[in-house]
Design an enzyme around this catalytic site. Structure first.
Site, PDB file in Angstrom:
ATOM      1  N   HIS A 183      14.964  20.678  84.929  1.00 18.27           N
ATOM      2  CA  HIS A 183      15.473  19.952  85.545  1.00 18.27           C
ATOM      3  C   HIS A 183      16.649  18.950  86.592  1.00 18.27           C
ATOM      4  CE1 HIS A 183      15.372  23.518  82.556  1.00 18.27           C
ATOM      5  NE2 HIS A 183      16.881  22.033  82.113  1.00 18.27           N
ATOM      6  N   CYS A 496      14.858  17.523  70.144  1.00 16.84           N
ATOM      7  CA  CYS A 496      15.616  17.038  71.783  1.00 16.84           C
ATOM      8  C   CYS A 496      14.828  17.275  72.946  1.00 16.84           C
ATOM      9  CB  CYS A 496      17.531  17.348  71.748  1.00 16.84           C
ATOM     10  SG  CYS A 496      17.410  19.684  71.716  1.00 16.84           S
TER      11      CYS A 496
HETATM   12  C1  PEP Z   1      14.406  21.086  75.864  1.00 17.85           C
HETATM   13  O1  PEP Z   1      14.084  22.591  76.395  1.00 17.85           O
HETATM   14  O2  PEP Z   1      13.618  21.128  75.352  1.00 17.85           O
HETATM   15  C2  PEP Z   1      15.724  21.153  75.733  1.00 17.85           C
HETATM   16  C3  PEP Z   1      16.430  20.215  75.158  1.00 17.85           C
HETATM   17  O3  PEP Z   1      16.515  21.546  76.372  1.00 17.85           O
HETATM   18  P1  PEP Z   1      16.765  22.086  78.544  1.00 17.85           P
HETATM   19  O4  PEP Z   1      15.455  21.102  79.141  1.00 17.85           O
HETATM   20  O5  PEP Z   1      17.818  21.709  78.570  1.00 17.85           O
HETATM   21  O6  PEP Z   1      16.016  23.265  78.495  1.00 17.85           O
END
Ligand code: PEP
Ligand code: MG
Length: 565
Positions: A183, A496
């Protein structure tokens, strides 16, 4: 030149800012060896007491941590270590310089040994020397140094919350560890800061204020570069700026492929600082608003009224464009500073996202209420993260219905329309009963998590993550199946995860039938530019033929096609 792994494109030139600065020794020579010996002994004693205390506290804790501390204690009590430092002092070095000399010898040994166990022990010794230097010099993590011009952050690793504190002040980021899927990397991408991870030895080599160039395209770092490197690098920065101009020229054009297929390009957001990008990137809306980032940047739980104001600003900035608000996705590596941390053996598979939301519905209700009040009669779109089975989606949807009813009774304006969707981030949801696909408002594939669970490869662990290509035929077959199931039930589908923002992956996703891609704003130009040059039918054929041949990944075949066109 230090090689690493590219985690966010772009090139940056600036000066090193160490997240955890090294201790600076200003008095290498001393004229009173007796006094220096006493200082060293006192400091080592203090160090030993400190290590013993840490050991005492950790007795019932993590086994691995205990082992590290035991190794620390062994070093702190090592006679050889002490004797070598005493000898250096008797030759005229200050206590600090003697410790530093031992430290640099350990470091040079560290760069030569291959054995991981030995390397780790040498790195423990390095850390211990740092502690000792801090005791001797009285310098804490805060050295009083000021952020240089054009700061490039250098750290062993950093969490998303700490990175958000630096915000856009940074020109670039270099991490010794780190991972493309973390993240912190996502935050760097949201802020469009060039990032190189996995840069071996950078924290040993870099000093505060050093001239540094970060190449987020090639994944390399130039530390204290010579003139020829500097001029080549500056040419590269100029070329990247030219490409940006090209992207601006297609900003207001739709992403239509050679064979006339339209792909919707929307953006990922989560910070207030992202909002101007809605206009400048040419995004058709916000496909993923990561609401947890707003919780991560604070040091206490935000109040409902603050959230209302915040979401209202987002909707105002979006004007009529659709914004998909994802409810709080905490847990795993997103730990709120004000929530009691959960000691879980495997946080990525633990109590996170919708699991927390459903078990402790207070926060979820507060957030839903804030979203409805911010919408204030406008359309609202809510998406739940990490839905692993249909029941979780239903329970969350029931919370929305209940909140809506409560708002109605309280006399608040209700959203003009309300879309409720789910993120598909665990393989299980792809195999949910058809009824789920019929009832869910829309689905967005969270490719980052989906890929980590599909391949059983931690998105934060570079060593395993990069073994599995997103264009691996098994993963594309899973995507294909999700596309087909959504087509049967006419469920709107988007993607996404980070792959949506990588041009080659993005065109392949479009060829597999995903027609809405949500990505960081800086990717919209490059993705659109490539989409406008491909024929999706041809590309689909290339992918199918590669799969039919039994290739593990379609990447090579796709690259061949792209080179041809
Ligand atoms: C994902 O897991 O692809 C997502 C878009 O959420 P995050 O990256 O915030 O876990
Ligand atoms: Mg996710």
């Amino acid at each position: 030149m230090l090689p690493g792994t590219a985690a966010q494109e772009g090139a940056a030139e600036g000066h090193v800012w160490l997240h955890e600065p090294r201790v600076v020794v200003t008095n290498p020579i001393a004229d009173d060896p007796e006094r220096e010996l006493v200082r060293l002994k006192e400091a080592v004693e203090q160090l030993r007491v400190g290590v013993d205390k840490m050991l005492e506290i950790s007795q019932n804790g993590d086994k691995e941590q205990l082992q590290v501390l035991e190794a620390y204690r062994m070093f702190a009590n090592s006679k050889g270590w002490m004797r070598r430092m005493e000898e250096d002092i008797s030759r005229g070095l200050s206590a600090e310089a003697a410790v530093e000399k031992e430290q640099s010898q350990a470091r040079s040994r560290m760069s030569q040994v291959q054995d991981t166990y030995l390397r780790e022990r040498l790195s423990d010794l390095d850390d211990l020397s740092n502690r000792l230097l801090r005791i001797l010099t009285g310098q804490g993590a805060e050295t009083g140094a000021e952020l240089p011009d054009d700061p490039i952050l250098v750290a062993r690793n950093i969490g998303p919350a700490e990175l958000l504190e630096y915000g856009r002040n940074l020109k670039g980021i270099v991490l010794e560890e780190g991972s493309v899927g973390s993240h912190a990397a996502i935050v760097a991408r949201a802020l469009a800061i060039p990032l190189v991870v996995n840069t071996n030895r950078i924290t040993n080599e870099a000093l505060n204020g050093d001239h540094i160039m970060v190449d987020g395209e090639q994944g390399v770092v130039h530390l204290r570069p010579d003139d020829s490197v500097v001029s080549a690098f500056r040419d590269k920065i100029a070329m990247l700026a030219q490409a940006q101009e090209r992207y601006v020229s297609i900003r207001d054009k739709p992403a239509v492929t050679r064979d006339g297929q339209k792909v919707n390009l929307v953006m990922n957001a989560g910070l207030m600082a992202d909002l101007p990008s809605l206009e400048s990137s040419g995004a058709e809306g916000v496909g993923l608003f990561r609401t947890e980032l707003q919780f991560l940047v604070r040091n206490q739980m935000p109040r409902r009224s603050e959230l209302v104001a915040l979401y209202k600003r987002v909707l105002d900035a979006a004007q009529e464009k659709r914004v998909v608000f994802r409810t709080l996705d905490i847990g795993s590596d997103k730990v709120l500073p004000y929530m009691k941390p959960n000691d879980e053996p495997n946080p990525a598979l633990g109590w996170r996202a919708i699991r927390v939301g459903l078990d402790k519905p207070g926060i979820m209700r507060m957030q839903l209420q804030a979203l409805m009040r911010a919408a204030n009669g406008r359309p609202l779109t809510v998406m739940f993260p990490f839905v692993a089975q249909a029941e979780e989606y239903r329970a969350a949807r029931d919370e929305v219905t209940k909140t809506l009813e409560r708002e109605r009774i309280l006399g608040h304006a209700l959203p003009e329309s309300l879309e409720i969707g789910a993120m598909l981030e665990t393989p299980s949801l792809a195999f949910a009963p058809q009824k789920f696909f019929d009832e869910v408002g829309f689905i967005s594939i969270g490719g980052n998590d989906l890929k980590q669970f599909f391949f059983a490869a931690d998105r934060e662990n570079e060593r395993v993550r990069k073994r599995y290509d997103s264009l691996n035929v098994s993963f594309l077959s899973l995507i294909e199946q999700i596309v087909e199931r959504c087509a049967t039930s006419k469920t709107p589908l988007s993607f996404c995860g980070e792959d949506a923002g990588r041009p080659i992956e993005a065109v392949c996703l479009a060829a597999m039938g995903v027609r809405t891609l949500s990505m960081r704003p800086a990717s919209i130009g490059p993705v659109k530019s490539l989409l406008m040059r491909v024929n999706l039918e041809d590309l689909r054929r290339v992918i199918y033929e590669s799969r039919h041949r039994g290739d593990q990944s379609v990447r090579e075949a796709v690259m061949r096609y792209l080179r041809e066109i």
